[in-house]
Design a protein around this motif. Structure first.
Motif, short mmCIF file in Angstrom:
data_model
loop_
_atom_site.label_atom_id
_atom_site.label_comp_id
_atom_site.label_asym_id
_atom_site.label_seq_id
_atom_site.Cartn_x
_atom_site.Cartn_y
_atom_site.Cartn_z
N GLU A 149 -12.70 -2.75 -8.76
CA GLU A 149 -13.33 -4.04 -8.94
C GLU A 149 -13.61 -4.72 -7.60
N THR A 150 -12.65 -4.65 -6.69
CA THR A 150 -12.87 -5.25 -5.37
C THR A 150 -14.00 -4.52 -4.64
N ALA A 151 -13.99 -3.19 -4.71
CA ALA A 151 -15.05 -2.43 -4.06
C ALA A 151 -16.41 -2.72 -4.68
N LEU A 152 -16.44 -2.98 -6.00
CA LEU A 152 -17.70 -3.26 -6.68
C LEU A 152 -18.24 -4.63 -6.28
N ALA A 153 -17.34 -5.56 -5.94
CA ALA A 153 -17.78 -6.90 -5.56
C ALA A 153 -18.31 -6.94 -4.14
N VAL A 154 -17.93 -5.99 -3.29
CA VAL A 154 -18.34 -6.02 -1.88
C VAL A 154 -19.85 -5.96 -1.70
N PRO A 155 -20.59 -5.05 -2.36
CA PRO A 155 -22.05 -5.03 -2.16
C PRO A 155 -22.72 -6.34 -2.50
N VAL A 156 -22.23 -7.05 -3.52
CA VAL A 156 -22.81 -8.35 -3.86
C VAL A 156 -22.58 -9.32 -2.71
N SER A 157 -21.37 -9.36 -2.19
CA SER A 157 -21.05 -10.26 -1.10
C SER A 157 -21.87 -9.95 0.14
N ALA A 188 -19.04 -15.66 -2.69
CA ALA A 188 -18.37 -16.38 -3.77
C ALA A 188 -16.98 -16.76 -3.30
N GLU A 189 -16.39 -17.73 -3.98
CA GLU A 189 -15.06 -18.18 -3.59
C GLU A 189 -14.01 -17.09 -3.78
N ASN A 190 -14.18 -16.27 -4.82
CA ASN A 190 -13.23 -15.20 -5.05
C ASN A 190 -13.91 -14.03 -5.75
N ARG A 191 -13.19 -12.94 -5.82
CA ARG A 191 -13.72 -11.71 -6.39
C ARG A 191 -14.12 -11.88 -7.85
N ASP A 192 -13.33 -12.60 -8.62
CA ASP A 192 -13.59 -12.72 -10.05
C ASP A 192 -14.91 -13.45 -10.33
N ASP A 193 -15.31 -14.37 -9.43
CA ASP A 193 -16.60 -15.03 -9.60
C ASP A 193 -17.73 -14.02 -9.57
N ILE A 194 -17.64 -13.07 -8.64
CA ILE A 194 -18.68 -12.05 -8.53
C ILE A 194 -18.64 -11.10 -9.72
N LEU A 195 -17.43 -10.71 -10.14
CA LEU A 195 -17.30 -9.74 -11.22
C LEU A 195 -17.81 -10.28 -12.55
N GLN A 214 -6.80 2.83 -6.69
CA GLN A 214 -6.00 2.32 -7.79
C GLN A 214 -6.72 2.53 -9.12
N ALA A 215 -5.95 2.78 -10.15
CA ALA A 215 -6.49 3.01 -11.50
C ALA A 215 -5.81 2.08 -12.48
N SER A 216 -6.34 2.04 -13.69
CA SER A 216 -5.80 1.18 -14.73
C SER A 216 -5.80 1.93 -16.06
N ALA A 217 -4.91 1.52 -16.95
CA ALA A 217 -4.89 2.11 -18.29
C ALA A 217 -6.10 1.67 -19.10
N ARG A 218 -6.64 0.50 -18.80
CA ARG A 218 -7.82 0.01 -19.52
C ARG A 218 -9.07 0.66 -18.95
N HIS A 267 -12.39 0.98 -16.97
CA HIS A 267 -13.08 0.26 -15.91
C HIS A 267 -14.55 0.10 -16.31
N SER A 268 -15.21 -0.87 -15.68
CA SER A 268 -16.63 -1.07 -15.95
C SER A 268 -17.42 0.20 -15.65
N ARG A 269 -18.42 0.47 -16.50
CA ARG A 269 -19.27 1.62 -16.24
C ARG A 269 -20.03 1.49 -14.93
N LEU A 270 -20.17 0.26 -14.43
CA LEU A 270 -20.82 0.05 -13.14
C LEU A 270 -20.02 0.67 -12.00
N CYS A 271 -18.74 0.93 -12.21
CA CYS A 271 -17.94 1.55 -11.16
C CYS A 271 -18.46 2.94 -10.79
#
Length: 618
Positions: free
Chosen positions: A40-48, A54-61, A88-92, A94-98
């Motif tokens: 998610e953090t890596a996905l937000a970087v190109p937008v930034s 944005a003030e934080n990562r979640d705003d972009i996501l 890092q990975a998650s049990a849920r 991830h966005s297909r955009l990843c």
């Protein structure tokens, strides 16, 4: 830039702010390195980098259209190198955009068997006014590309490209050039050219040093040659979350006037003999009250505490502050098996400050308290052994040449085509000490996990199941469980994927651009001008019901935006043309993602663009 107040807790900067271009400039290209990252953090970087801050990562996501366009604009101009097996990975799911990050993220391995541990950004910005020079920025950090909220430190250098190479920049340029050769699975097309171009620019950079510093130098460990370590000095202060006995003994002997100061972490210091710690005048840890902001809730998914690394040395009239990725450990400073990067900024002690001023009660030290040995229980030996076994299995998985094979399967119940994915080992893998190995595509989540331990040990393909085209990805989540201890690790790694359908990218586009409102808002993003982050942020907002020919929060018709784009040369209209071509790529779905009312208008502009191109050709 570091300054006398650089370790003052009142002086803080957001990670994303360091990536923003100077006024009058736009992002052009970047190479980054990190030990670990999360998707998610890596996905937000190109937008930034390419659209808006944005003030934080979640705003972009929260803006999938912006995530899509950010990845599209940045493709071929950004590459992030990370240690293999530490995504890092998650049990849920991830966005297909990843999956778009497959063109950006490159996993690498340290050539001398340690960790690939540097945290660095090399960025180039181009001017909006052609008469202005291109600008460079170099970030040397202790922070990884994750949602980590620990205390970290960074040095930011801004400069311009000169005609002549500068000897001081050679370690950074050589480091950049070697990165593609460390890849475990190969690199995307164009990566070598991008890296070489930026390395040459960094080689010729002239840095603007802000007060109070007078000189800068760089060092890289783990790629050959004698590893950097602090030199003998009058006084020494060290901030390092990780440490070991041998390295602390070395550091304790460097200062001639008085014993050094050391700030670390309780769990690490508990492993060091008391006789070694006696070599320091003060041994401290971060106070628990400093781990979070006053009144701020702790985030269980984000790391807390101390993560900064700094070596502060007084020599003669000078104070030198070295920051970077290296901890006070054998792999980082003694054996050089880790790949690490450092920068040292030096200035007069009267202006930079002494070790005591920087790390004492009036500086960063006011966030610390004395280390108490018995406050943290020593880690269980059996657990440490299990963690070592799991880490060895992680390395084996990431460096063994595993591949994914994609095959078209039968149609799903709704008639949509599906693809079956196989995990293929090149040879049997021992995977000693594992009790279970479960994997799943990151887009699917743990509910689709398959246990592949026995097939991999036998050198046989493992069936990962069937899935729709939009879920295909070369990123796998891997959950490893120890055979005897209740210890496990979860990480992601990217593997080479054979048979990936060419239309997968179009399927992701169609998944995001799934309505008329989304289509026209995405057009507004494409039409937003370089250097206009407000317009890009506005276009990324949800629709406000003003009609498909209106912006989300603006009365200007799309038609006017397209006319202006045509008058500026038509580059943004050509981006729309490429979008339409991709959306029309079939994957068995007969629905038309392009609104009918737009097609007639677009045909007019398409003819005008063809006429313009023909005129330019003549």
């Amino acid at each position: 830039m570091l300054n006398r107040r650089s370790l003052d807790p009142e002086q803080r900067t957001l990670y994303g702010a360091n990536l923003q271009p100077p006024a009058g400039y736009v992002f052009d290209a970047a190479v980054a390195t990190t030990f670990s990252l999360d998707f998610e953090t890596a996905l937000a970087v190109p937008v930034s980098l390419a659209l808006f801050a944005a003030e934080n990562r979640d705003d972009i996501l929260s803006h999938p259209l912006a995530l899509l366009e950010g990845a599209e604009r940045i493709a071929g101009r950004l590459v992030v190198f990370t240690d293999a097996g530490h995504i890092q990975a998650s049990a849920r799911p991830h966005s297909r955009l990843c999956s778009l990050l497959e063109r950006i993220i490159v996993e690498v391995a340290a050539p001398q068997g340690g960790a690939f541990h540097p945290k660095m950004w090399a960025l180039r910005f181009t001017p909006l006014q052609p008469e202005d020079p291109a600008r460079l920025r170099l970030l040397i950090l202790s922070r990884n590309l994750t949602r980590d909220r620990s205390w970290d430190i960074a040095a930011t250098l801004d400069g311009v490209i000169t005609r002549q190479p500068k000897a001081v920049n050679r370690p950074v340029a050589d480091f950049l050039r070697q990165l593609p050769d460390l890849a475990t699975v190969g690199v995307p097309d164009g990566t070598k050219t991008l890296v070489d171009d930026l390395a040459e620019d960094m080689r010729r950079a002239e840095w603007s040093l802000s007060e109070p510093f007078q000189s800068v130098s760089f060092a890289v460990n783990g790629l050959g040659g004698k590893p950097w370590r602090p030199e003998p000095c009058v006084r020494l202060g060290v901030v390092s979350p990780f440490c070991d006995d041998q390295t602390l003994s070395m550091l304790a002997g460097l200062a001639s006037a008085e014993k050094p100061i050391f700030i670390g972490r309780s769990d690490e210091l508990a492993q060091v003999p008391g006789t070694t710690l006696d070599g320091f005048a003060r041994v401290a840890v971060l106070d628990e009250m400093a781990a979070t902001e006053d009144g701020e809730e702790e985030d269980a998914a984000a790391l807390q505490g101390l993560h900064a690394k700094a070596f502060i040395a007084e020599r003669g009239w000078d104070t030198a502050i070295t920051v970077g990725s290296g901890n006070a450990t054998r792999p980082a400073l003694l054996t050089g098996s880790n790949v690490e990067i450092f920068t040292t900024l030096t200035g007069k002690r009267s202006r930079v400050g002494s070790v005591e001023e920087i790390l004492g009660d009036k500086g960063f030290g006011r966030l610390t308290r004395p280390f108490v040995r018995d406050e943290t229980g020593a880690a269980d030996a059996a657990q440490r052994a299990a963690e070592a076994r799991l880490d060895q299995a992680r390395r084996e998985i990431c460096r063994s040449g595993l591949t994914l094979r994609c095959e078209r399967g039968e149609h799903a119940a709704d008639g949509a085509p599906v693809w079956r994915v196989w995990l293929i080992p090149s040879k049997p893998l021992p995977l000693t000490g594992l009790g279970a190995l479960r994997v799943w595509p990151i887009t699917r989540g743990e509910g689709h996990a398959r246990d592949v331990l026995e097939p991999l040990r036998q050198g046989q393909p493992a069936d990962l199941g069937a899935m729709p085209l939009v879920d295909l990805t070369r990123f796998l989540a891997c959950h490893l469980t120890d055979e005897t201890e209740d210890v496990s690790i979860l990480f992601s790694t990217g593997l080479k994927m054979e048979g990936l359908p060419a239309e997968r990218h179009a399927a992701i586009l169609r998944w995001v651009i799934d309505s008329k409102d989304a289509f026209f808002r995405y057009l507004r993003l494409l039409l937003s001008e370089l250097g206009d982050p407000f317009a890009a942020a506005l276009a990324a907002q949800d629709g406000s019901g003003q009609g498909v020919w209106r912006a989300a929060s603006d009365d200007a018709p799309i038609l006017e935006e397209m006319v202006r784009a045509f008058c500026r040369g038509g580059d943004q209209l050509r981006a729309i043309e490429r979008l339409i071509a991709r959306l029309e790529t079939g994957d068995g779905d007969d629905t038309d993602p392009i609104p009918a009312e737009f097609r007639a208008l677009w045909n007019t502009f398409r003819i005008a663009l063809a006429t313009q191109d023909a005129a330019h050709a003549e």
